[in-house]
Design a protein around this motif. Structure first.
Motif, short mmCIF file in Angstrom:
data_model
loop_
_atom_site.label_atom_id
_atom_site.label_comp_id
_atom_site.label_asym_id
_atom_site.label_seq_id
_atom_site.Cartn_x
_atom_site.Cartn_y
_atom_site.Cartn_z
N UNK A 51 0.83 -1.13 0.14
CA UNK A 51 -0.06 -0.22 -0.12
C UNK A 51 0.89 1.24 -0.03
N UNK A 52 0.26 2.29 -0.51
CA UNK A 52 0.94 3.69 -0.33
C UNK A 52 0.68 4.26 0.89
N UNK A 53 1.38 4.83 1.58
CA UNK A 53 1.32 5.77 2.64
C UNK A 53 1.46 7.11 2.66
N UNK A 54 0.53 7.98 2.80
CA UNK A 54 0.80 9.45 2.71
C UNK A 54 0.83 9.98 3.96
N UNK A 55 1.88 10.64 4.13
CA UNK A 55 2.28 10.99 5.80
C UNK A 55 2.95 12.52 5.72
N UNK A 56 2.82 13.07 7.07
CA UNK A 56 3.13 14.37 7.23
C UNK A 56 4.71 14.13 7.81
N UNK A 57 5.51 14.89 7.12
CA UNK A 57 6.97 14.79 7.48
C UNK A 57 7.32 15.83 8.69
N UNK A 58 6.75 15.56 9.73
CA UNK A 58 6.44 16.45 10.90
C UNK A 58 8.05 16.99 11.52
N UNK A 59 9.05 16.32 11.08
CA UNK A 59 10.43 16.89 11.81
C UNK A 59 11.06 17.43 10.40
N UNK A 60 10.34 17.59 9.42
CA UNK A 60 11.39 18.22 8.22
C UNK A 60 11.19 19.82 8.67
N UNK A 61 12.51 20.42 8.25
CA UNK A 61 12.69 21.94 8.47
C UNK A 61 11.84 22.64 7.37
N UNK A 62 11.15 23.28 7.75
CA UNK A 62 10.24 24.14 6.84
C UNK A 62 10.89 25.36 6.22
N UNK A 63 10.40 25.68 5.20
CA UNK A 63 10.64 26.90 4.45
C UNK A 63 9.57 27.80 3.84
N UNK A 64 9.73 29.07 3.71
CA UNK A 64 8.52 29.87 3.37
C UNK A 64 8.11 29.53 1.97
N UNK A 65 6.86 30.06 1.76
CA UNK A 65 6.37 29.55 0.30
C UNK A 65 5.34 30.65 0.08
N UNK A 66 5.16 31.70 0.41
CA UNK A 66 3.95 32.52 0.28
C UNK A 66 4.27 33.69 -0.57
N UNK A 67 3.12 34.60 -0.69
CA UNK A 67 3.02 35.71 -1.34
C UNK A 67 3.74 36.88 -1.35
N UNK A 68 3.58 37.05 0.08
CA UNK A 68 4.11 38.19 0.66
C UNK A 68 5.47 38.35 1.17
N UNK A 69 6.49 37.64 0.55
CA UNK A 69 8.02 37.40 0.88
C UNK A 69 8.43 38.56 0.35
N UNK A 70 9.50 39.21 0.99
CA UNK A 70 10.32 40.12 0.19
C UNK A 70 11.55 39.63 -0.59
N UNK A 71 11.93 40.59 -1.26
CA UNK A 71 12.89 40.21 -2.46
C UNK A 71 14.09 39.13 -1.81
N UNK A 72 14.89 39.91 -0.85
CA UNK A 72 15.76 38.72 -0.10
C UNK A 72 15.36 37.44 0.14
N UNK A 73 14.02 37.46 0.76
CA UNK A 73 13.50 36.16 1.09
C UNK A 73 13.16 35.20 -0.24
N UNK A 74 12.97 35.72 -0.94
CA UNK A 74 12.55 35.04 -2.27
C UNK A 74 13.79 34.51 -3.04
N UNK A 75 15.12 35.03 -3.00
CA UNK A 75 16.29 34.58 -3.47
C UNK A 75 16.66 33.47 -2.40
N UNK A 76 16.55 33.62 -1.08
CA UNK A 76 16.55 32.57 -0.13
C UNK A 76 15.72 31.15 -0.44
N UNK A 77 14.44 31.49 -0.82
CA UNK A 77 13.47 30.39 -1.02
C UNK A 77 14.19 29.81 -2.26
N UNK A 78 14.55 30.44 -3.44
CA UNK A 78 14.90 29.91 -4.65
C UNK A 78 16.22 29.17 -4.25
#
Length: 167
Positions: A51-78
């Motif tokens: 079977x396939x198990x879909x799960x939330x990788x709860x210990x993964x380090x997050x990173x931003x992914x929103x519309x309102x990020x500034x230019x410097x944050x956009x480069x870091x996200x890239x």
């Protein structure tokens, strides 16, 4: 829904495994389901090998992914979208890897079903790569007719030595 719009997912269960933290090998685990309707949902799952198990990788380090990020944050996200692959020598993008650091840390694993205890709402599986305590989002049967495409290209994985993937 619009891009970037949040929505809720519901945990349907929890992964329990004996492997030590930081151990990345495939091990036996228990998927303990705890939502109303678990027993009915498990009917016939035991007739499948995998079977396939879909799960939330709860210990993964997050990173931003929103519309309102500034230019410097956009480069870091890239830059965060590139993943260092030691055996590859290049940095493929997040969506070309199985890396846990993702915009939405949703994991997908194909596991071998050892047993299904409908009354206890437990699925015992083998070849699991999830951490102990991982939230389970969904379980789907593996159907070779639909899920196996052995002649498909696998990008940079095709150029990596097969022994790198041994468990």
């Amino acid at each position: 829904m619009e891009d970037g719009e949040a929505f809720a997912l519901r945990r349907i269960g929890t992964v329990r495994r004996a492997a030590a933290e930081g151990q990345h090998s495939l091990v036996r685990a228990r998927l303990e389901l705890h939502f109303e309707g678990s027993r009915a949902a498990l009917r016939e799952l035991g007739t499948f090998d995998r079977c396939w198990v879909l799960y939330w990788m709860h210990r993964a380090k997050p990173f931003g992914c929103g519309k309102a990020k500034e230019q410097a944050q956009a480069q870091q996200q890239e830059e965060q979208q590139l993943v260092e692959i030691p055996v590859h020598g290049d940095k493929p993008g997040t969506f070309a890897t199985r890396c846990p650091r993702r915009p939405n840390p949703v994991g997908l694993s194909c596991v071998h079903i050892v047993s299904v205890d409908v009354d206890a709402c437990v699925v015992e599986v083998d070849e699991a790569d999830m951490l102990d305590g991982t939230p389970v989002l969904d379980i789907k049967p593996y159907v070779p007719r639909f899920d196996a495409f052995p002649d498909s290209r696998a990008g940079w994985f095709d150029n990596v030595a097969p022994d790198w993937f041994k468990t």
